[in-house]
Each structure stands twice: as structure tokens, then as C-alpha cells.
Design a protein around this motif. Sequence first.
Motif, short mmCIF file in Angstrom:
data_model
loop_
_atom_site.label_atom_id
_atom_site.label_comp_id
_atom_site.label_asym_id
_atom_site.label_seq_id
_atom_site.Cartn_x
_atom_site.Cartn_y
_atom_site.Cartn_z
N THR A 1 -24.41 27.27 -41.67
CA THR A 1 -23.76 28.55 -41.94
C THR A 1 -23.10 29.09 -40.69
N GLU A 2 -23.43 28.51 -39.56
CA GLU A 2 -22.83 28.93 -38.30
C GLU A 2 -21.77 27.90 -37.90
N PRO A 3 -20.89 28.27 -36.97
CA PRO A 3 -19.84 27.32 -36.55
C PRO A 3 -20.44 25.99 -36.09
N THR A 4 -19.75 24.92 -36.43
CA THR A 4 -20.20 23.58 -36.05
C THR A 4 -19.71 23.23 -34.65
N ALA A 5 -20.04 22.05 -34.21
CA ALA A 5 -19.69 21.62 -32.86
C ALA A 5 -18.20 21.40 -32.67
N GLY A 6 -17.41 21.69 -33.67
CA GLY A 6 -15.97 21.55 -33.53
C GLY A 6 -15.40 20.46 -34.41
N ASP A 7 -16.26 19.64 -35.02
CA ASP A 7 -15.77 18.57 -35.88
C ASP A 7 -15.24 19.11 -37.20
N LEU A 8 -15.86 20.16 -37.69
CA LEU A 8 -15.46 20.75 -38.98
C LEU A 8 -15.20 22.24 -38.81
N ARG A 9 -14.20 22.70 -39.49
CA ARG A 9 -13.93 24.14 -39.50
C ARG A 9 -14.86 24.82 -40.51
N ASP A 10 -15.11 26.09 -40.28
CA ASP A 10 -15.98 26.85 -41.19
C ASP A 10 -15.47 26.77 -42.63
N GLU B 1 -13.91 24.35 -44.07
CA GLU B 1 -14.21 23.04 -44.66
C GLU B 1 -15.67 22.97 -45.10
N VAL B 2 -16.56 23.52 -44.31
CA VAL B 2 -17.98 23.53 -44.67
C VAL B 2 -18.18 24.37 -45.92
N GLU B 3 -17.54 25.53 -45.98
CA GLU B 3 -17.67 26.39 -47.16
C GLU B 3 -17.07 25.71 -48.39
N GLU B 4 -15.97 24.98 -48.21
CA GLU B 4 -15.36 24.26 -49.32
C GLU B 4 -16.31 23.18 -49.86
N ALA B 5 -16.98 22.48 -48.96
CA ALA B 5 -17.95 21.45 -49.38
C ALA B 5 -19.11 22.10 -50.12
N ARG B 6 -19.57 23.25 -49.61
CA ARG B 6 -20.66 23.97 -50.25
C ARG B 6 -20.25 24.40 -51.68
N GLU B 7 -19.05 24.94 -51.81
CA GLU B 7 -18.57 25.37 -53.13
C GLU B 7 -18.39 24.19 -54.08
N LEU B 8 -17.91 23.05 -53.57
CA LEU B 8 -17.75 21.87 -54.41
C LEU B 8 -19.09 21.40 -54.95
N LEU B 9 -20.10 21.31 -54.10
CA LEU B 9 -21.42 20.88 -54.56
C LEU B 9 -21.99 21.82 -55.61
N ARG B 10 -21.81 23.11 -55.40
CA ARG B 10 -22.29 24.08 -56.39
C ARG B 10 -21.53 23.95 -57.71
N TRP B 11 -20.23 23.74 -57.62
CA TRP B 11 -19.40 23.58 -58.82
C TRP B 11 -19.82 22.34 -59.59
N LEU B 12 -20.03 21.22 -58.87
CA LEU B 12 -20.47 19.99 -59.53
C LEU B 12 -21.80 20.20 -60.24
N ALA B 13 -22.72 20.89 -59.58
CA ALA B 13 -24.05 21.11 -60.14
C ALA B 13 -24.03 22.09 -61.32
N ASP B 14 -22.94 22.82 -61.49
CA ASP B 14 -22.81 23.79 -62.58
C ASP B 14 -22.25 23.12 -63.84
N ASP B 15 -22.74 21.94 -64.14
CA ASP B 15 -22.39 21.18 -65.35
C ASP B 15 -20.91 20.76 -65.40
N HIS B 16 -20.31 20.53 -64.23
CA HIS B 16 -18.95 20.01 -64.19
C HIS B 16 -18.92 18.54 -63.81
N PHE B 17 -20.09 17.93 -63.70
CA PHE B 17 -20.19 16.55 -63.25
C PHE B 17 -21.47 15.95 -63.81
N THR B 18 -21.42 14.68 -64.16
CA THR B 18 -22.61 13.98 -64.62
C THR B 18 -23.13 13.11 -63.49
#
Length: 71
Positions: free
Chosen positions: A32-41, A43-60
Motif C-alpha cells: 500500500t506504500e510506494p514500492t522501490a521504484g519498479d512499479l508505480r502506485d 500499477e499496484v492499485e490496478e493489479a489489486r482492482e483486477l484481482l478483486r474484479w476476477l474474484a467477484d465472479d468475473h472469472f472461473t
Amino acid sequence: DLLRVLSDVRESVEDWEKMRDAALRIAEGLPTEPTAGDLRDEEVEEARELLRWLADDHFTFLGFREYELRP
């Protein structure tokens, strides 16, 4: 062959909730805090949202493998 396929389907159905829970756990575990510079905040939030979206019955979920990355 039919028995093998039915066994594969049964295993996927029985493990589906565990895989869904793992996706949510990973989403919550992303930094939730800034990474070492490899990923922008964003991008991390986008990955978090994607995983939540997949788990919300949008993926088998059919399988799950976890890797440990070492520097």
C-alpha cells in the motif's frame, strides 16, 4: 475418459473458493506504500482492482500456483 473429466471438474469446483480467497488475499497483500521504484502506485492499485474484479465472479479459477520470488 469421462470419469477423468468428471474428476477434473469436481476438483476445480471443490477448490474454486480456495482459489478465489487466495486472489483476494493476494490483492490485500499488495503493497500500500510506494514500492522501490519498479512499479508505480497506480500499477499496484490496478493489479489489486483486477484481482478483486476476477474474484467477484468475473472469472472461473481452474488452478493456482504460488511462487516465491527472491532478489
